[in-house]
Design a protein around this motif. Structure first.
Motif, PDB file in Angstrom:
ATOM      1  N   SER A 220     -17.421  -3.783  -2.585  1.00  0.00           N
ATOM      2  CA  SER A 220     -17.339  -4.084  -4.072  1.00  0.00           C
ATOM      3  C   SER A 220     -18.863  -4.282  -4.060  1.00  0.00           C
ATOM      4  CB  SER A 220     -17.104  -5.662  -4.383  1.00  0.00           C
ATOM      5  OG  SER A 220     -17.125  -6.401  -3.713  1.00  0.00           O
ATOM      6  N   GLY A 221     -19.822  -5.007  -3.107  1.00  0.00           N
ATOM      7  CA  GLY A 221     -20.979  -4.851  -2.943  1.00  0.00           C
ATOM      8  C   GLY A 221     -22.202  -3.441  -2.741  1.00  0.00           C
TER       9      GLY A 221
ATOM     10  N   ILE B 166     -10.531  -0.319 -11.025  1.00  0.00           N
ATOM     11  CA  ILE B 166     -11.342  -0.796  -9.942  1.00  0.00           C
ATOM     12  C   ILE B 166     -12.022  -2.210  -9.963  1.00  0.00           C
ATOM     13  CG2 ILE B 166     -10.870   1.728  -9.627  1.00  0.00           C
ATOM     14  CD1 ILE B 166     -13.917   1.779  -9.223  1.00  0.00           C
ATOM     15  N   PHE B 167     -12.317  -2.546 -10.575  1.00  0.00           N
ATOM     16  CA  PHE B 167     -13.218  -3.879 -10.717  1.00  0.00           C
ATOM     17  C   PHE B 167     -13.068  -5.056  -9.493  1.00  0.00           C
ATOM     18  CE2 PHE B 167     -16.365  -6.189 -12.017  1.00  0.00           C
ATOM     19  CZ  PHE B 167     -16.465  -7.439 -12.119  1.00  0.00           C
ATOM     20  N   SER B 168     -11.377  -4.999  -9.445  1.00  0.00           N
ATOM     21  CA  SER B 168     -11.296  -6.300  -8.832  1.00  0.00           C
ATOM     22  C   SER B 168     -11.447  -5.941  -6.957  1.00  0.00           C
ATOM     23  CB  SER B 168     -10.018  -6.591  -9.709  1.00  0.00           C
ATOM     24  OG  SER B 168      -9.062  -5.515  -9.120  1.00  0.00           O
ATOM     25  N   PHE B 169     -11.283  -5.005  -7.062  1.00  0.00           N
ATOM     26  CA  PHE B 169     -11.121  -4.193  -5.763  1.00  0.00           C
ATOM     27  C   PHE B 169     -12.521  -5.131  -4.838  1.00  0.00           C
ATOM     28  CE2 PHE B 169      -7.149  -2.278  -6.570  1.00  0.00           C
ATOM     29  CZ  PHE B 169      -7.811  -1.314  -7.494  1.00  0.00           C
ATOM     30  N   THR B 170     -12.338  -5.389  -3.640  1.00  0.00           N
ATOM     31  CA  THR B 170     -12.570  -5.466  -2.448  1.00  0.00           C
ATOM     32  C   THR B 170     -13.522  -4.490  -2.052  1.00  0.00           C
ATOM     33  OG1 THR B 170     -11.551  -6.525  -0.941  1.00  0.00           O
ATOM     34  CG2 THR B 170     -12.444  -7.672  -2.426  1.00  0.00           C
ATOM     35  N   ALA B 171     -12.737  -3.336  -1.502  1.00  0.00           N
ATOM     36  CA  ALA B 171     -12.901  -2.215  -0.954  1.00  0.00           C
ATOM     37  C   ALA B 171     -12.183  -1.042  -0.963  1.00  0.00           C
ATOM     38  CB  ALA B 171     -12.599  -2.188   0.086  1.00  0.00           C
ATOM     39  N   MET B 172     -12.742  -0.002  -0.860  1.00  0.00           N
ATOM     40  CA  MET B 172     -11.842   1.038  -1.494  1.00  0.00           C
ATOM     41  C   MET B 172     -12.646   2.327  -0.276  1.00  0.00           C
ATOM     42  SD  MET B 172     -11.634   2.004  -5.251  1.00  0.00           S
ATOM     43  CE  MET B 172     -10.607   3.026  -5.875  1.00  0.00           C
ATOM     44  N   GLY B 173     -11.348   3.210  -0.218  1.00  0.00           N
ATOM     45  CA  GLY B 173     -11.949   3.939   1.112  1.00  0.00           C
ATOM     46  C   GLY B 173     -11.001   5.360   1.177  1.00  0.00           C
ATOM     47  N   TRP B 174     -11.321   5.845   2.460  1.00  0.00           N
ATOM     48  CA  TRP B 174     -10.201   6.382   2.817  1.00  0.00           C
ATOM     49  C   TRP B 174     -10.344   7.399   4.080  1.00  0.00           C
ATOM     50  CZ3 TRP B 174      -9.211  11.036  -0.843  1.00  0.00           C
ATOM     51  CH2 TRP B 174      -9.867  11.156  -1.623  1.00  0.00           C
ATOM     52  N   TYR B 175      -9.193   7.753   4.080  1.00  0.00           N
ATOM     53  CA  TYR B 175      -9.123   7.349   6.079  1.00  0.00           C
ATOM     54  C   TYR B 175      -7.834   9.395   5.801  1.00  0.00           C
ATOM     55  CZ  TYR B 175      -8.481   2.223   6.868  1.00  0.00           C
ATOM     56  OH  TYR B 175      -9.391   1.212   6.801  1.00  0.00           O
ATOM     57  N   ARG B 176      -7.701   9.587   7.410  1.00  0.00           N
ATOM     58  CA  ARG B 176      -6.950  10.879   6.897  1.00  0.00           C
ATOM     59  C   ARG B 176      -6.303  10.661   8.102  1.00  0.00           C
ATOM     60  NH1 ARG B 176     -12.656  13.793   9.244  1.00  0.00           N
ATOM     61  NH2 ARG B 176     -12.760  12.783  11.538  1.00  0.00           N
ATOM     62  N   GLN B 177      -5.745  11.244   8.211  1.00  0.00           N
ATOM     63  CA  GLN B 177      -4.324  11.831   9.474  1.00  0.00           C
ATOM     64  C   GLN B 177      -4.451  13.176   9.877  1.00  0.00           C
ATOM     65  OE1 GLN B 177      -0.264   9.386   9.175  1.00  0.00           O
ATOM     66  NE2 GLN B 177       0.045   9.846  10.910  1.00  0.00           N
ATOM     67  N   ALA B 178      -4.456  13.883  11.475  1.00  0.00           N
ATOM     68  CA  ALA B 178      -4.491  14.765  11.657  1.00  0.00           C
ATOM     69  C   ALA B 178      -2.944  15.233  12.493  1.00  0.00           C
ATOM     70  CB  ALA B 178      -5.125  15.202  13.051  1.00  0.00           C
ATOM     71  N   PRO B 179      -1.981  16.234  12.379  1.00  0.00           N
ATOM     72  CA  PRO B 179      -0.965  16.357  13.148  1.00  0.00           C
ATOM     73  C   PRO B 179      -1.092  15.588  14.414  1.00  0.00           C
ATOM     74  CG  PRO B 179      -1.723  18.291  11.562  1.00  0.00           C
ATOM     75  CD  PRO B 179      -3.030  17.245  11.469  1.00  0.00           C
ATOM     76  N   GLY B 180       0.129  14.717  14.638  1.00  0.00           N
ATOM     77  CA  GLY B 180       0.148  14.556  16.005  1.00  0.00           C
ATOM     78  C   GLY B 180      -0.728  12.803  16.354  1.00  0.00           C
TER      79      GLY B 180
ATOM     80  N   CYS C 115      -6.625   8.222   0.252  1.00  0.00           N
ATOM     81  CA  CYS C 115      -7.373   6.534  -0.848  1.00  0.00           C
ATOM     82  C   CYS C 115      -6.950   5.653  -0.294  1.00  0.00           C
ATOM     83  CB  CYS C 115      -7.606   7.353  -2.046  1.00  0.00           C
ATOM     84  SG  CYS C 115      -8.308   5.997  -3.339  1.00  0.00           S
ATOM     85  N   TYR C 116      -7.969   4.827  -0.048  1.00  0.00           N
ATOM     86  CA  TYR C 116      -7.934   3.193  -0.683  1.00  0.00           C
ATOM     87  C   TYR C 116      -8.050   2.744  -1.178  1.00  0.00           C
ATOM     88  CZ  TYR C 116      -7.595  -0.913   3.087  1.00  0.00           C
ATOM     89  OH  TYR C 116      -7.869  -2.259   2.787  1.00  0.00           O
ATOM     90  N   ALA C 117      -7.039   1.365  -1.198  1.00  0.00           N
ATOM     91  CA  ALA C 117      -8.235   0.665  -1.948  1.00  0.00           C
ATOM     92  C   ALA C 117      -7.270  -0.836  -1.892  1.00  0.00           C
ATOM     93  CB  ALA C 117      -7.619   0.360  -3.741  1.00  0.00           C
ATOM     94  N   HIS C 118      -8.433  -1.935  -1.579  1.00  0.00           N
ATOM     95  CA  HIS C 118      -8.224  -3.356  -0.734  1.00  0.00           C
ATOM     96  C   HIS C 118      -7.932  -4.339  -1.664  1.00  0.00           C
ATOM     97  CE1 HIS C 118      -6.900  -6.588   1.632  1.00  0.00           C
ATOM     98  NE2 HIS C 118      -7.939  -7.905   1.181  1.00  0.00           N
ATOM     99  N   GLU C 119      -7.220  -5.534  -3.050  1.00  0.00           N
ATOM    100  CA  GLU C 119      -7.916  -6.390  -3.464  1.00  0.00           C
ATOM    101  C   GLU C 119      -7.163  -7.690  -2.941  1.00  0.00           C
ATOM    102  OE1 GLU C 119      -7.081  -6.008  -7.434  1.00  0.00           O
ATOM    103  OE2 GLU C 119      -4.878  -6.038  -7.446  1.00  0.00           O
ATOM    104  N   TYR C 120      -7.496  -8.387  -3.427  1.00  0.00           N
ATOM    105  CA  TYR C 120      -6.528 -10.092  -3.350  1.00  0.00           C
ATOM    106  C   TYR C 120      -6.664 -10.664  -4.752  1.00  0.00           C
ATOM    107  CZ  TYR C 120      -8.154 -11.004   1.363  1.00  0.00           C
ATOM    108  OH  TYR C 120      -9.495 -11.285   2.905  1.00  0.00           O
ATOM    109  N   ARG C 121      -4.953 -10.972  -4.951  1.00  0.00           N
ATOM    110  CA  ARG C 121      -4.927 -11.980  -5.858  1.00  0.00           C
ATOM    111  C   ARG C 121      -4.720 -13.337  -5.624  1.00  0.00           C
ATOM    112  NH1 ARG C 121      -0.219  -7.009  -7.967  1.00  0.00           N
ATOM    113  NH2 ARG C 121      -1.381  -5.587  -7.706  1.00  0.00           N
ATOM    114  N   GLY C 122      -5.361 -13.660  -5.939  1.00  0.00           N
ATOM    115  CA  GLY C 122      -6.023 -14.956  -5.460  1.00  0.00           C
ATOM    116  C   GLY C 122      -6.171 -15.426  -3.728  1.00  0.00           C
ATOM    117  N   LEU C 123      -4.902 -16.035  -3.344  1.00  0.00           N
ATOM    118  CA  LEU C 123      -5.086 -15.758  -1.593  1.00  0.00           C
ATOM    119  C   LEU C 123      -4.265 -14.844  -0.513  1.00  0.00           C
ATOM    120  CD1 LEU C 123      -4.968 -19.446  -0.507  1.00  0.00           C
ATOM    121  CD2 LEU C 123      -7.468 -18.123  -1.845  1.00  0.00           C
TER     122      LEU C 123
END
Length: 119
Positions: free
Chosen positions: A53-54, A28-42, A95-103
């Motif tokens: 990452s910091g 996960i070193f390359s990820f700029t952010a990770m996190g959690w989202y949730r969705q309730a019915p409706g 669970c969520y993760a975000h990264e950049y590959r180049g731009l």
């Protein structure tokens, strides 16, 4: 590409605690952010907590003081400790993760884990 696999969802009584864990299929070193989202019915999917990452964490107002997000770079995991759970916390947690590959930005999502809080 990366796979995110959540675990830890369960049925719990109000006031109880759960710990969700998300395991990534690679570093996960390359990820700029990770996190959690949730969705309730409706309802729309909403942010619960993210961590950059910091190490800076952000929380939804509804969970501040109750939830804590943490990352373990050695295990390639991001966890969400949830205390003092309320019935309104009932949702599928993703669970969520975000990264950049180049731009180019890339977003990754897990399949979700169900959290149900009974009153």
């Amino acid at each position: 590409q990366v796979q995110l696999v959540e675990s830890g969802g369960d049925l719990v009584q109000a006031g109880g605690s759960l710990r969700l864990s998300c395991a990534a299929s690679r570093s996960i070193f390359s990820f700029t952010a990770m996190g959690w989202y949730r969705q309730a019915p409706g309802k729309q999917r909403e942010l619960v907590a993210t961590i950059g990452s910091g190490g800076t964490a952000n929380y939804a107002d509804s969970v501040k003081g109750r939830f804590t997000i943490s990352v373990d770079n050695a295990k390639n995991t991001v966890d969400l400790q949830m205390n003092n759970l309320k019935p309104e916390d009932t949702a599928v947690y993703y669970c969520y993760a975000h990264e950049y590959r180049g731009l180019r930005p890339y977003d990754y999502w897990g399949q979700g884990t169900q959290v149900t809080v009974s009153s």
